[in-house]
Structure formats: structure tokens, C-alpha cells
Write an enzyme that holds these catalytic residues in place. Structure first.
Site, PDB file in Angstrom:
ATOM      1  N   HIS A   1      37.020  53.233  46.806  1.00  0.00           N
ATOM      2  CA  HIS A   1      36.518  54.562  46.189  1.00  0.00           C
ATOM      3  C   HIS A   1      37.760  55.400  45.380  1.00  0.00           C
ATOM      4  CE1 HIS A   1      33.236  54.764  49.314  1.00  0.00           C
ATOM      5  NE2 HIS A   1      32.746  54.210  47.869  1.00  0.00           N
TER       6      HIS A   1
ATOM      7  N   GLU B   1      24.320  36.651  30.609  1.00  0.00           N
ATOM      8  CA  GLU B   1      25.385  36.486  30.901  1.00  0.00           C
ATOM      9  C   GLU B   1      25.521  35.073  31.960  1.00  0.00           C
ATOM     10  OE1 GLU B   1      26.471  39.870  33.696  1.00  0.00           O
ATOM     11  OE2 GLU B   1      24.452  39.830  34.274  1.00  0.00           O
TER      12      GLU B   1
ATOM     13  N   ASP C   1      30.810  37.813  33.103  1.00  0.00           N
ATOM     14  CA  ASP C   1      30.141  37.050  33.821  1.00  0.00           C
ATOM     15  C   ASP C   1      29.779  35.508  32.909  1.00  0.00           C
ATOM     16  OD1 ASP C   1      29.930  37.682  36.469  1.00  0.00           O
ATOM     17  OD2 ASP C   1      28.462  38.959  35.775  1.00  0.00           O
TER      18      ASP C   1
ATOM     19  N   CYS D   1      28.590  43.665  25.931  1.00  0.00           N
ATOM     20  CA  CYS D   1      28.886  44.657  26.829  1.00  0.00           C
ATOM     21  C   CYS D   1      30.019  44.235  27.806  1.00  0.00           C
ATOM     22  CB  CYS D   1      27.810  45.485  27.534  1.00  0.00           C
ATOM     23  SG  CYS D   1      26.972  44.395  28.631  1.00  0.00           S
TER      24      CYS D   1
HETATM   25  C1  PEP Z   1      29.593  41.341  32.394  1.00  0.00           C
HETATM   26  O1  PEP Z   1      29.345  40.344  33.047  1.00  0.00           O
HETATM   27  O2  PEP Z   1      30.124  40.979  31.057  1.00  0.00           O
HETATM   28  C2  PEP Z   1      28.888  42.600  32.448  1.00  0.00           C
HETATM   29  C3  PEP Z   1      29.130  43.380  31.529  1.00  0.00           C
HETATM   30  O3  PEP Z   1      28.676  43.156  33.714  1.00  0.00           O
HETATM   31  P1  PEP Z   1      29.534  43.376  35.031  1.00  0.00           P
HETATM   32  O4  PEP Z   1      31.065  43.380  34.600  1.00  0.00           O
HETATM   33  O5  PEP Z   1      29.268  44.591  35.528  1.00  0.00           O
HETATM   34  O6  PEP Z   1      29.169  42.192  35.930  1.00  0.00           O
HETATM   35 MG    MG Z   2      28.023  40.768  34.803  1.00  0.00          MG
END
Ligand code: PEP
Ligand code: MG
Length: 788
Positions: free
Chosen positions: A380, A622, A646, A693
Site C-alpha cells: 500500500h 494482451e 502482458d 495502454c
Molecule cells: C498491460 O498488460 O499492458 C496492461 C496495461 O495491463 P496491466 O499492466 O494492468 O496488466
Molecule cells: Mg495486462
């Protein structure tokens, strides 16, 4: 003076001589010596003329506490004309010191490397108000320097006579301080040292070390139980009640200062304290042993051990919550408040663990950086540090041993490196880097409202990834055009469970309203893998990243999933909301989600609740399989969001959290680019928007290639939006597309990086007076921008 004090080897006699002599030399009414006690954390009044003799051995103050503790901690002599009006003054009734007005103190330091090693303080006080001259201060300091080695030798003799444990503890401390047991320096302390940890929150800080050592050491604290067993139980109940009340206050206070997500952690602590099992265990232990403090020590120890033995890092870090709560109850039992020594501006705060309580008790504005011996980036505390944009390094093994209070340090939150007593050259280098970053951020923020448009008029939406409500502030500051990814699991992690439908609805509504008319992309819970919730998944899996996680988990726990969908749908009327589903690997999953979504809509319609019937449903690409069948998926959803964090780990078979294979993890690998390209083309054919993203969206080196691949939207950390915008504005779509094609043809990451670096160079931005040097740093070391 040295002659007088060295005549005696008896500690008491030595000190007696010292205080008499110094009081006379300085014409003071009081002279006292305070020595660091065997716990190495407290000063004990060890000799005095002028204060009540009965106070000797009975007045204890923590290093940093009161004027004397302050001087001992700072390691410099100080004078106070009106001591009692000073904010740091502490009054000890047993000394009778209320009669004295002015105070001067000097640390007792023995020579060691660097600034030496403090063993106590020499203090004089006067009844009359006295403005001590510089010469007075110097004289006291000289006396202290002369006395210190003699006192230490007497102490060592006492230790030798006092048993093995105390001896080894003191010798250990001396070794840490760079002083051999004969008082000569060992390791030169001013030598630059380096400690490595986990980069947890980006940024660079330079400042003096400040230890957070004020919490009660459960193993060491002295406590006398109530002789009446019933009375002891009552004391325990009182301590629990007071601690609970204190937690409620802290929660409200933190909520006011930082927002509700920060306050939620204290709900967790409240839950722990209200846990009947825990309270019952404490009562049982108190009843059987007659000692409530011992009971806390034992029960908290048991729980902590249990957590420490768990492999999952998320669970393991929860042990810190129990310890935090235990400290609080113990403090109430002892009748002392948690309090921290005053923080100087720009301190590098070093602690064993980064606890939520630190954010409640510390003047966070003054913290330049956090460094912890233990803990990882998902605690946290780590989440808070990131949200507040305070550089942090966690898991810096050895930092508590290596660092000294007040010693200067550089914290590099980008690489996870801490430099202690850095050489002037390194300081200058980091100061320049820090300055560059600052100038660049200011320059970029000032231009935050310009559109992200290439020189030939191609628009790219630049949105932000958020996880806590406090991130919204950053979206505004850095000019994000919406939220490309709202990671809702962070809330579940902070809450240690799912917030209720209504709680979620409130929150999503707040975000949707705050951003409207800009879009807010809410992703359903992406739990599992490295983001596990205690008790939810049952047993630890062999391969959690390939296991029962994310949408797979949601589709087999339909109730919480439906509740989240209802909350998102209800919030959709308050702004421009999009629904995003993580980890889709097969079309059946998408179809099932759509079915559940339609059922949820019917449910809400029956309840008479308004929602946006056209709520766009998108999926994360992903998993490589999803990229490969992107054409089929694109026909059945409304948008794509490519999660390269991912996608990279699954395409390259490189665990994103394993530092041993980190050198193989690179989203600029041609194989990853090829899957991105495939996904973008499928989206184009189906006429749906596609965004990206992953952390890659904030990496200046990757931006030209991503623009060239034709992405409509890049969503990254809010603070990177301006620099990405600057790059987009310096590009031309045509040449970026050529680069992207060349990168797709490349055989190695190195070639891709060279293509991207060349494009950045050609934009001229690397020579930009405000951001050039800063950008070059990113390009040269080619690191990922951000901690995922
Ligand atoms: C990703 O996998 O690129 C993503 C944006 O999700 P997270 O980083 O939350 O797994
Ligand atoms: Mg991800």
C-alpha cells in the site's frame, strides 16, 4: 580536562568529574551527561549537577526527542536562550528543571570515519536567561570532544563486565558506525556506497537520511503489567479501544488530506482491530500470561510469521498491516503516542517497511524520497508513493545497516539505486538530471493544452492510466485527454476485497463526472497473477501468470462481476464511459461477457435504473492468441486496447516481474511489434478504434514507432502525457510509418531501437534547450518509462 577525566576508569566517577568541571568552566547552574542506552535508541540521564540526583538513570528520551535528543541526533552543538518556549522542548518533571531558562548542548562524539559516532550529549542549563556566545558553544563542544572517548572507554569496560549479549550488540553498532572497539575508525564512512533495491516510484531525490525508527520495538520495550489480572485485561481493552479511536481519526484526517482511496487502508486496519479472532487471541494470551504487552508481542509475532511464510508477495506484504496495528495497540498500552521526529525539508526517509501509517503521521510534503529495507512495489505504501509522485525504492536490503541519520543520499527511483555519501561529482550529475527533469516537466506542463497532432495534421489521443482517485489531479495537471485505462483492481487491493456495488458506482460516477466529456475507460477487475486478493483464489498456483486470473476469474465468480458491471452501467449516464475487459484469449470469452452484460442491463432496466444502452464494450489485446484472431474479435466488440505489458511477457515468454530475465523483456521486440501491427490492421478493417495502454505508450523511444503503426490513442502514466505530446507534434505521419515498416522488418530489438532513436534525433528534440538532455537520458539507457 582530559587529565582529570582519564584518572578514573569507573564510568560513574568519570561522569561525576566531568559535569562538575564543565559546570564550573561555563559558570552554569546545571551540567548533565546523557548517554545512549543499551537499546541504542534512547538517551539516559547518566550524571548531573544541578538537576535532581534521583532523576539519574530515570530520565529517558528517544534520539530526536526534546532539545537534547535533537542535538544528539543532529550531531551539532546548539544553544537555546529560551529553552522552554522552543517547540521541541520536552519537560521531565522528575528533574526539577522548570527552574532553568537557557540551555546549551553538544553531542558526545567519538572519532569515526565521516562525522563520527554519537554516544550521548553534554548539556548545560542556567537559571538566568543567558544568550550563550559563540565562544561558549565552542567551549562546550571542545569539552564534549575531549570527554567522549574517555566516556566511551569507560562504557566499553562496563560492557565487557556486563555480559556477552550487550557486548556484541555494542560492538556491532560500533562496526556499523565505522569505529573499532578501541575507538579508531574502521571503514571510512564518507566513502560513497551504493545500495540497490526495487525501483518503485520514479524520480530522483537528493537529501539527508531520516530514519523512521520511532515505532515501538515490540521485542525490546519494557513493560510492567498490572498486578491485578482483571486490571490487565481492562488495560488491554482500553488500549484496543483507544487504538481504534485513533485509527478512525487518522482515517478521517488522511481522507481529508489525500482523498478516500488513501483512507481506505485505515479501514483495513480498523477491520483487523475489530477482528473477533484477533481480539480473542489477545485476551486469551493476556489471561493466561497476565501480561497484555507480552500477548500483543506473541500474537502479532505469530501472525507476522504466518504472512512472511507465504510465497505470494501480495500476501506477504500484508504482514506489515498486522505489525502496524500491533504497534499502535502496544503504544496505547504503554501510554505513548506514535510520533515522529521532526522532519527537515527534503528528507530521504528510510524505514524498515513503508506503512500506510507513515502517510498519516509524516509531513509528506517534506519527504523527498522513501527507501525501505523490505517490501515490494505492490505494498500500500508503494502505491501511495507513486500516487503522490514521491520517488521510492523498496526492498533495498542492507539500507538500515548501511545508512546513517543525516548522511547525504541520492535516491534514483528510476533504477532503484541509493548512493550514500555520494561524491561531489555524482551529486552534480544527479542535480543536473533532477534539474533537467524539472525544467522539462515545467516546460511541457505549460504547453499541456495543445493538441497532440503530427506536423502533417494526424491526431493521436493522449490519455492516462489511473488506479486511484488521487490520480485524477495528475490527469488535469498534465493535460490528459481522458482515461485510457482505469485499473479498478487497485481499489480492490487497497480495500482488501471488493467494494460494494454502490461504493463502486459512487467512485466511477465521480471519475466520469470529473472527466466529462472526455472518455473514461473502465477495465473490469484484472486480479490474479501478481495482483492477487487474499482468500479469493484459494491455493497458490504453479504458474499464476498463466492461471486462473483476470476475466477467467470474473467469469467464474459471476456475482462480483455482475455487481461491477451494474456499477459501471449506472455510472455511464454521468459521462462518457467505456467498458474494457482484460486478458481475453478466445472469442467465447467475449461472447460470454456480452451475454452477462446484456443480462445486467435487463436487470437494471427492471430496477428502473438509468444507464447508457450503447455503452461501448472493448477488449484488451494482451494475449498473443487475441492478436492472432484480432479480425474475428474486432467484428464482435467496439474497440481494442493493446496491453503491451502482458503482450510482451506472453509473446516473449518472459515473466514481467522476474529480474533475472528482465534483459529479455522488451516491447520493442519485432515480434511484439508485429502483433501490434496485426491488431491495428484488424481494427482498421472492422472500423473500430484501437488504443495502446501498456507502459510502452509512455516511452519516448517507442512513441514514433507506435504513431507510425497507426494507433489512434496512447494511454500511459499521466506525467508522461506532455512529453509524448511533444514528440507526436514533432513527427510526420508519413516518415513515422516508414520507420514502423522498417522496424517490422528488423530482426533484432537493437535494430528497432536504432531506427527509433534516429527518428527522435531527426525531430531535433534531443537538442531542445529545455527537454533535450532529459530526453537523451531516456534514449541512451533505453529503459522503460514507468514501473509496471
Ligand atoms: C498491460 O498488460 O499492458 C496492461 C496495461 O495491463 P496491466 O499492466 O494492468 O496488466
Ligand atoms: Mg495486462
Amino acid at each position: 580536562m582530559a587529565g582529570i577525566v582519564s584518572r578514573s576508569h569507573d564510568l560513574g566517577e568519570t561522569l561525576g568529574n566531568v559535569v562538575d568541571l564543565v559546570a564550573k568552566r561555563l559558570d552554569a547552574d546545571v551540567c548533565s551527561v546523557y548517554l545512549i542506552g543499551s537499546d541504542l535508541r534512547h538517551l539516559v540521564l547518566s550524571a548531573t549537577v544541578g538537576l535532581a540526583r534521583s532523576a539519574v538513570g530515570n530520565v529517558r528520551l528517544a534520539l530526536g526527542e526534546g532539545l537534547v535528543g535533537h542535538v544528539a541526533e543532529r550531531g551539532e552543538p546548539m544553544a537555546f536562550t529560551d529553552a522552554q518556549t522552543h517547540p521541541a522542548y520536552r519537560y521531565f518533571p522528575q528533574t526539577g528543571e522548570e527552574r532553568f531558562t537557557s540551555l546549551m548542548a553538544a553531542p558526545l562524539r567519538v572519532r569515526g570515519a565521516g562525522r563520527g559516532f554519537t554516544i550521548g550529549a553534554l548539556v548545560v542549563q542556567t537559571r538566568e536567561r543567558r544568550e550563550f556566545s559563540e565562544a561558549d558553544v565552542e567551549l562546550l563542544d571542545t569539552c564534549a570532544q575531549l570527554i567522549a572517548p574517555v566516556v566511551m572507554n569507560s562504557q566499553l569496560l562496563a560492557v565487557v563486565a556486563g555480559g556477552e549479549e550487550r557486548r556484541s550488540r555494542l560492538l556491532q553498532e560500533l562496526a556499523r558506525s565505522g569505529v573499532a572497539s578501541d575507538g579508531t575508525p574502521t571503514v571510512p564512512r564518507e566513502r560513497e556506497r551504493r545500495v540497490r533495491g526495487i525501483p518503485t516510484s520514479r524520480g530522483i531525490a537528493l537529501g539527508p537520511i531520516h530514519f523512521l525508527g520511532d515505532t515501538i520495538d515490540l521485542a525490546e520495550a519494557e513493560y510492567t503489567p498490572n498486578p491485578d489480572p482483571e486490571g490487565e485485561l481492562r488495560d488491554l481493552a482500553g488500549a484496543l479501544e483507544n487504538a481504534l479511536r485513533e485509527l478512525h481519526d487518522v482515517r478521517d484526517d488522511v481522507g481529508d488530506r489525500f482523498g478516500p482511496d488513501f483512507a481506505a487502508v485505515f479501514n483495513t486496519h480498523i477491520q483487523i482491530l475489530e477482528d473477533k479472532g484477533l481480539v480473542r487471541r489477545l485476551e486469551e494470551e493476556t489471561r493466561s500470561g497476565g501480561n497484555a504487552f507480552e500477548a500483543i508481542r506473541k500474537v502479532v509475532g505469530e501472525y507476522a510469521k504466518m504472512f512472511a511464510a507465504i510465497e505470494d508477495p501480495y500476501f506477504r506484504e500484508r504482514g506489515a498491516d498486522i505489525q502496524d496495528v500491533g504497534q499502535r495497540v502496544a503504544a496505547r498500552l504503554l501510554g505513548v503516542r506514535h510520533h515522529d521526529r521532526p522532519l527537515g525539508d527534503g528528507a530521504v526517509v528510510v524505514a524498515s517497511n513503508l506503512l500506510p501509517a507513515h502517510f498519516a503521521t509524516l509531513d509528506v510534503e517534506k519527504v523527498a524520497a522513501f527507501v525501505t529495507e523490505h517490501g515490494g512495489p505492490t505494498s500500500h505504501g508503494a502505491i501511495f508513493a507513486r500516487a503522490l509522485e514521491i520517488p521510492a525504492v523498496t526492498g533495498a536490503a542492507g539500507i538500515l545497516e548501511a545508512a546513517r541519520a543525516g548522511e547525504s543520499a541520492i535516491v534514483d527511483g528510476d533504477t532503484g539505486t541509493i548512493f550514500l555519501s555520494p561524491e561531489a561529482k555524482l551529486v552534480a550529475e544527479y542535480e543536473r538530471a533532477q534539474h533537467r527533469a524539472l525544467v522539462a516537466v515545467e516546460h511541457l506542463d505549460a504547453l499541456a493544452m495543445r493538441p497532440a497532432e503530427t506536423r502533417d495534421g494526424h491526431r493521436v489521443a493522449l490519455t492516462a492510466n489511473v488506479g486511484l482517485l488521487s490520480d485524477l489531479r495528475l490527469c488535469e495537471r498534465h493535460g490528459a485527454e481522458g482515461i485510457g485505462l482505469f485499473r479498478t483492481e487497485l481499489l480492490a487491493l487497497v480495500h482488501r476485497g471488493f467494494p460494494s456495488e454502490d461504493e463502486q458506482e459512487q467512485l466511477y460516477q465521480e471519475v466520469a463526472r470529473a472527466l466529462a466529456p472526455r472518455p473514461v475507460t473502465i477495465r473490469t477487475l484484472d486480479l490474479g497473477g501478481d495482483k492477487a486478493i487474499p482468500g479469493l483464489q484459494g491455493e497458490q498456483e504453479e504458474n499464476p501468470q498463466l492461471g486462473w486470473r483476470s476475466i477467467r476469474l470474473s467469469l467464474s465468480h459471476l456475482e462480483p462481476f455482475r455487481a461491477q458491471l451494474r456499477a459501471i452501467l449506472r455510472a455511464s449516464v454521468h459521462g462518457s464511459v467505456r467498458l474494457l475487459v482484460p486478458m481475453v484469449s478466445a472469442i467465447e470469452e467475449l461472447r460470454r461477457v456480452r451475454e452477462v452484460l446484456e443480462e445486467t442491463k435487463r436487470e437494471l432496466a427492471e430496477r428502473g435504473e438509468p444507464f447508457d444502452p450503447e455503452l461501448p464494450l472493448g477488449i484488451m489485446i494482451e494475449v498473443p492468441a487475441a492478436a492472432v484472431i484480432a479480425d474475428a474479435l474486432a467484428r464482435e466488440c467496439d474497440f481494442f486496447s493493446i496491453g503491451t505489458n502482458d503482450l510482451t511477457q506472453y509473446t516473449l515468454a518472459v515473466d514481467r516481474g522476474n529480474e533475472r530475465v528482465a534483459h529479455l523483456y522488451d516491447p520493442l521486440h519485432p515480434a511484439v511489434l508485429s502483433l501490434i501491427d496485426r491488431t491495428v490492421r484488424a481494427a482498421r478493417r472492422a472500423g473500430i478504434p484501437v488504443s495502446l495502454c501498456g507502459e510502452m505508450a509512455s516511452n519516448p523511444l517507442a512513441v514514433p514507432i507506435l504513431v507510425g503503426l497507426g494507433l489512434d490513442e496512447l494511454s500511459g502514466v499521466a506525467s508522461a502525457v506532455p512529453v509524448v505530446k511533444e514528440i507526436v507534434r514533432a513527427l510526420e505521419l508519413g516518415s513515422a510509418a516508414e520507420d514502423a515498416r522498417a522496424a517490422l522488418e528488423a530482426a533484432t530489438v537493437r535494430e528497432v531501437r536504432a531506427i527509433a532513436a534516429e527518428r527522435l534525433r531527426r525531430t531535433g528534440l534531443l537538442e531542445h534547450p529545455d527537454i533535450g538532455e532529459w530526453l537523451r537520458r531516456t534514449v541512451e539507457d533505453g529503459r522503460q518509462n514507468g514501473v509496471s
